[in-house]
Design a protein around this motif. Sequence first.
Motif, mmCIF file in Angstrom:
data_model
loop_
_atom_site.group_PDB
_atom_site.id
_atom_site.type_symbol
_atom_site.label_atom_id
_atom_site.label_comp_id
_atom_site.label_asym_id
_atom_site.label_seq_id
_atom_site.Cartn_x
_atom_site.Cartn_y
_atom_site.Cartn_z
ATOM 1 N N ARG A 56 75.821 -74.461 -29.006
ATOM 2 C CA ARG A 56 76.555 -73.111 -30.390
ATOM 3 C C ARG A 56 74.942 -72.405 -29.998
ATOM 4 N N LYS A 57 74.895 -73.102 -30.893
ATOM 5 C CA LYS A 57 72.735 -73.301 -31.229
ATOM 6 C C LYS A 57 71.615 -72.496 -29.790
ATOM 7 N N LEU A 58 72.350 -73.541 -28.946
ATOM 8 C CA LEU A 58 71.270 -72.817 -27.889
ATOM 9 C C LEU A 58 71.749 -71.846 -27.938
ATOM 10 N N THR A 59 72.958 -71.260 -26.975
ATOM 11 C CA THR A 59 73.616 -70.616 -26.614
ATOM 12 C C THR A 59 73.046 -69.228 -27.737
ATOM 13 N N GLU A 60 73.483 -69.312 -28.420
ATOM 14 C CA GLU A 60 73.319 -68.296 -29.644
ATOM 15 C C GLU A 60 71.298 -67.126 -28.493
ATOM 16 N N GLN A 61 70.698 -68.525 -28.363
ATOM 17 C CA GLN A 61 69.077 -67.846 -28.063
ATOM 18 C C GLN A 61 69.503 -67.901 -26.720
ATOM 19 N N ARG A 62 70.393 -67.074 -26.192
ATOM 20 C CA ARG A 62 70.667 -67.827 -24.102
ATOM 21 C C ARG A 62 69.683 -66.363 -24.078
ATOM 22 N N PHE A 63 69.403 -64.914 -24.462
ATOM 23 C CA PHE A 63 68.974 -63.999 -23.877
ATOM 24 C C PHE A 63 67.778 -63.224 -24.214
ATOM 25 N N MET A 64 66.702 -64.713 -25.048
ATOM 26 C CA MET A 64 65.765 -64.829 -25.628
ATOM 27 C C MET A 64 65.326 -65.188 -24.609
ATOM 28 N N PRO A 65 63.348 -65.207 -24.470
ATOM 29 C CA PRO A 65 62.243 -65.702 -24.007
ATOM 30 C C PRO A 65 62.668 -67.175 -23.834
ATOM 31 N N THR A 73 73.098 -67.103 -16.107
ATOM 32 C CA THR A 73 72.127 -67.201 -16.003
ATOM 33 C C THR A 73 70.641 -67.015 -14.191
ATOM 34 N N ALA A 74 71.347 -67.365 -13.255
ATOM 35 C CA ALA A 74 70.600 -67.161 -12.691
ATOM 36 C C ALA A 74 70.348 -66.044 -12.462
ATOM 37 N N ASN A 75 71.684 -65.145 -12.115
ATOM 38 C CA ASN A 75 71.647 -63.673 -11.223
ATOM 39 C C ASN A 75 70.669 -62.808 -12.361
ATOM 40 N N MET A 76 70.518 -63.405 -13.536
ATOM 41 C CA MET A 76 70.634 -62.302 -15.039
ATOM 42 C C MET A 76 69.107 -62.652 -14.656
ATOM 43 N N THR A 77 68.001 -63.881 -14.532
ATOM 44 C CA THR A 77 67.028 -63.390 -15.000
ATOM 45 C C THR A 77 65.835 -63.189 -13.333
ATOM 46 N N ALA A 78 65.230 -61.718 -13.529
ATOM 47 C CA ALA A 78 64.975 -61.654 -11.957
ATOM 48 C C ALA A 78 63.516 -61.744 -11.679
ATOM 49 N N LYS A 79 63.530 -63.122 -12.098
ATOM 50 C CA LYS A 79 62.000 -64.042 -11.749
ATOM 51 C C LYS A 79 62.653 -64.876 -10.515
ATOM 52 N N GLN A 80 61.652 -64.360 -9.666
ATOM 53 C CA GLN A 80 62.154 -65.120 -8.326
ATOM 54 C C GLN A 80 61.956 -66.921 -8.173
#
Lengths: 1258, 143
Positions: free
Chosen positions: A200-209, A250-257
């Motif tokens: 849960r803790k990790l999930t909360e940080q999901r949108f953090m860098p 997350t794979a789709n979210m990050t714009a990172k190539q």
Amino acid sequence: MANYLAQFQTIKSSRDHLVIAVEDVSDLWPTIKNGFEDRLPLKRASLNNKTRNPVSVENLPAEFILTTDARLRSRFPQEQSLFWFREPYATVILVTCEDLDEFKTILKPRLKLIVQNDEREWFIVFVSRAHPTNDQATKMAKKVYARLEVDFSSKKRERCCKYDIHGPEANFWEDLESKIVESIRNTLDKRVHFYEDEIRKLTEQRFMPIWNFCNFFILKESLAFIFEMAQLHEDALREYDELELCYLETANMTAKQRDFGGQDKGDDQAALLNPGNKPLTQIVQDDSFREFEFRQYLFACQSKLLFKLGRPYEVALRGYSFIISFSKTLAVYESILPFCMREVWVVTACSALIRATSSHYKDGSVSSEVEKEFYRLQGDLYSLCRIKFMRLAYLIGYGINIERSPVNSASLSMLPWPKPAIWPSLPPDASSEVLVKEKIILQASPRVKHFGIHRKQLPLEPSVLLREANRRRASLSAGNMFEIFDGRPGFVDGLGSDVSLKTSPSKKAPAAIMSRTNSSPGFESSIDRPMRLAEIYVAAEHALHNTISSPDLWKSFSSLEDFEEKYLELTKGAADNYHHSWWKRHGVVLDGEIAAVCFRHGNYDLAAKSYEKVCALYAGEGWHDLLAEVLPDLAECQKILDDQAGYLSSCVRLLSLEKGLFLTKERQAFQSEVVRLAHSEMKNPVPLDVSSLITFSGNSSPPLELCDGDPGTLSVTVWSDFPDDITLDSLNLTLMATNNADEGAKALKSSGAIILNPGRNTITLNLPPQKPGSYVLGVLTGQIGKLRFRSHGFSKVGPADSDDFMSYEKPTRPILKVSDPRPLVDLTASVSSALLINEPQWVGIIVRPIDYSLKGAVLHIDTGPGLKIEESYAIEMESFNHELQNTADIRKEDGAWEKDSSNNYHKNLEQLILRDDRIEFPEWASSMTSILWIPIRAISSELARGSSSVNPQKQSIVDGMRTIALKLEFGISCNQIFDRTIAVHFTNPFHVSTSVADKCNDGTLLLQVILQSQVNATLTIYDAWLDLQDGFAHIREDDGRPTLGFFPLIISPNTRGGILFSICTEKIVGDHMEARRESILNIKYGISGDRTIGAHPPVAGDSNRLGCDRRDLIFRSALSLQRPVLDPCLAVGFLPLPSSGLRVGQLVAIKWRIERLKDFEEIDTLQHHNDEVLYEVSANSVNWMIAGRKRGHVSLSPNQGSRIIISILCVPLVAGYVRPPQLGLPNIDKANISCNPAGPHLVCVLPPALSSSFCIPA
Amino acid sequence: MIVCVAVVGHQNNPLYIQSFTEADDALKLHHIVHCSLDVVDERVNNPKKSGPLLNETFLGLLYPTENYKVYGYLTNTKVKFILVTTDLDVKDADVRNFFRRFHAAYVDAVSNPFHVPGKKITSRTFAERVSTIVKAFGLSSAG
């Protein structure tokens, strides 16, 4: 944390069960180890799942490990929390003690020390070594154990149990297990809770860098692993599902190539069922994983759990959609992946999935719906695999061997070509391979279907491969492309297939020439030259060889045979599985593909069977377009197999398909095959059903109506769908009675061969007489050559609708009605009034047809006794005017008819000759009422008798009756017979009655002769005379003719006339008495009557005589005259009977009085005893019994006035009115006896009085 | 792009098939439509599976394949409408709308007194109307 990934993986793979730590305080483990380990795995464990609901787990594997074991020691605390799942779930503390003091001083502190670590779930097993026979020791052990319980067990939780080495207590093991399970459960809950918190803790940080998917993954998978170890696969699966979801997000979210992966050797082989294919450490990409490998890894984990859960169906279900979606993903990265990587991956993925799921699948373990669904999925997987496999095969030049069927076309032509960044180019040393391929291309010729059917072939390619491949070559500009298409119209539209190049022979030549020039050495080095098809194939083959790492798969592409083997395997797999599912159509269609391969390999038997199935499928649902594609193939198989019946029916089916589907030429070919076979020697001739080709119906006019017993001709419309004329050697048509189902169908036969033109034909059939009822058309049968055929196809009006494939509409409209027997003709006498007897007379017979033609009718005439046909005269026949008039009156409303008939009416008159008592009717009499005049004479030898008041004569009507038996044969073939006997009444012209009108004083009698006309005609009397009997004489000495002026006397029909004759009595002299006892009245008369009314002048054969001279007729009638009583000598009187009346059985005296009226002077000489009178009493002996003399002499004085009474005793025998006895005087002439008073005619006799003696008391 | 529309009778017999491809490959579309009847049959015969769809005429996506999609529609008289499209991202609402219009056209066509029920639809007006609907579908999905 990602650094621990490798370690995590190692731990995970090394440990897959729970650990139970054993704290062996008293060195007991070696002795009891076996007993404990025998209890594993735990039979039944009640654990809590993630949602804290109890779940019962069976056979929970676990392992006892001593705490001193190296595996549990030497761990860093940090590791412990991270890899907590590997820590022991329970700690068993083994102790023993035989002394309380020792327990208190040594053991207890030590135990306290051990259990102070709250993290652990522990319990104590007290091992008692005391032998049961040793009471002392046992008692001590009990004491110590009691102490132990007091110290370590609490109310909340039992933490102790006791184990006797020498025979443990019965419930010890259960107790132990429950304690272990309890500990495991508690530990599990604690750890799950911990991990959940962490996650849960990790999930909360999901949108953090700082978010790192690897960390999340480790935690999540640890949790999943914990569940998996606890056999809670459901929960583990859920964790993986969530993990997958999170990854995709997350794979789709990050714009990172990121690197996609899939470029390693062996990546072409799908690893979607093998989680350990690649170490995860290899696929780590920054803070996440490479998609290619990781998604397959996740799916592999999921499928592993699903298999453990026994749900192969779900694996297949998820697998199929995974393959589809992953294939799409691969398409995105296609340009960076090896050539055709996507297709190869799908092929291997499908194969792997099919293998795994079908090996895990057990029949009958799931509901039938799931089972069907499972097989459907298998079919889908096979199908998908097959499509991709075919695509790959096409690319390397096996396309020629792929059937261009609708199913292949549907799947391949809509599947885009692979889109590599650069189309593979030809390897430098491949010119020999190119030559081989080229040869194959040139040699390949499209299979010409049977019957010379030529169709544009269906495409297998989405666009022209040649263009596509060249376009994707980096070096080739778009402009150059058109060079290769120069002068080839097939390519201009861009839609023609590659094969179209080869199909047309006219195009083949320039292509070949061009290929040769292009393949000359030196050109290969030229990069800018567009690649030829063979080169593309070779280049693709090389590229594919680099892509495919599986030798098995590559083997399938290595040769045509191997390709076909694999192709068949996949097709069969798909078909078989579809057959087990709901999707029968898919299965059958694929059977058709198998059939095509069988066909190519000469396995015609199998091919025919499969083709038949496909044809049945398409035909059953009316998919004619598709059927038209397969049916010629089936026909060809059947022809090769010499299955004549099948081949014939296939030809017929081909002919009955929608006309637009085949050219006329082709349809003619079908027909010629049918005709050829029909006329050849067939081994097993079978009736052929041509219901769809030859249909029939009645004419649209109302049904043919026939009278009972009549034959007729039936006209039937037959529609032929054959493209050409066809000769039917015979043709039968059955009729079925609608009202009588029992009656078998009646067959009508055509007389000879019939040629059916395409379209509508009208056929007439002879119809024998049928039973009454209405009939519908049944079935049409016949023969073409030696072939029998039948057709149930009933067409309403037009030709059979070819898409009306399922219902053979039964003919409902009757085609024939045979009416019940009814009078068809009537024969009646035209007049009812009497005709003249003994004269030739016309008897008229009215012949009235009742809505029926009398054409060719023959009348047989048979006259009865006393009747004779005047054969010297012709029989006349004329139309019956009167009848016509009546008919016209009746149909007054139908003005046209009336007018017509009156205008066209001609009175027909014809003389007919009687031959052998037969008359043939003239033509004109066939439909109209006519009258037949037959000259006839009734013969009667009897003389007419007159009547008088004295001599009343009963005239019997039977006397003049004569009969004519008529038999009329008529109808179409003289099948109808009408019998009728006609009574004809004959009579004399007059009935004569006489009476004495007056008696003159001089003895002259006026004899009145009354002539009653008996006929319906005017009679003219020209002369009449009377030949008198003896005893009478005319007054004048002539024959008593009336004065001449009296005649002619005309007597109208049914009136009377009279003639007076004056006569006188004459003395009868001697023997002349016997000579003439009757007078004869002679009347010469004429008759003027009409034969249509009644009596008429006799038939005159000679017409000349008829006009100029009348022939007088003579009528003679006998009259009986009685001499009047002129000189009575005796008077006889009947004396009155007693007033009491007569009664049966009573004697009665009947008396007569005889009185002499005058003397017998004149006759004295004649009588010997003139004083005696002879009497005779006559009585009916039935009625009377007479007592006394019936006959005797009585004396009677000859003096005038003398009288005597004759009395006779009689007994009446019968009651009723009876004739009384009569007294006769035989010796005296009746003329001399006067009856005064006259005796009664009848007397009344009463029945006998009742006699009491007859009464019998009851 | 819609490549094919079809009307299939209640005995699974084709009543009307119109393909909208330029190539001469109608037969493969016949095949696709014919095979899609398997799915329709399955849905109709398996009320459990198609529970929520029982009263729904729109059968939804019949076939998930990589390259084309097949949609189905079942009228109350068990006449099926099949749509084959190569558009891979089609909105259900669009398809529904298409079928509604198609159904209306079909009803008008079979209401023709000269049409024999159960026979192929040969009306040219119907064909024109269908092609209009098909074209309109392409526009709306593109938009």
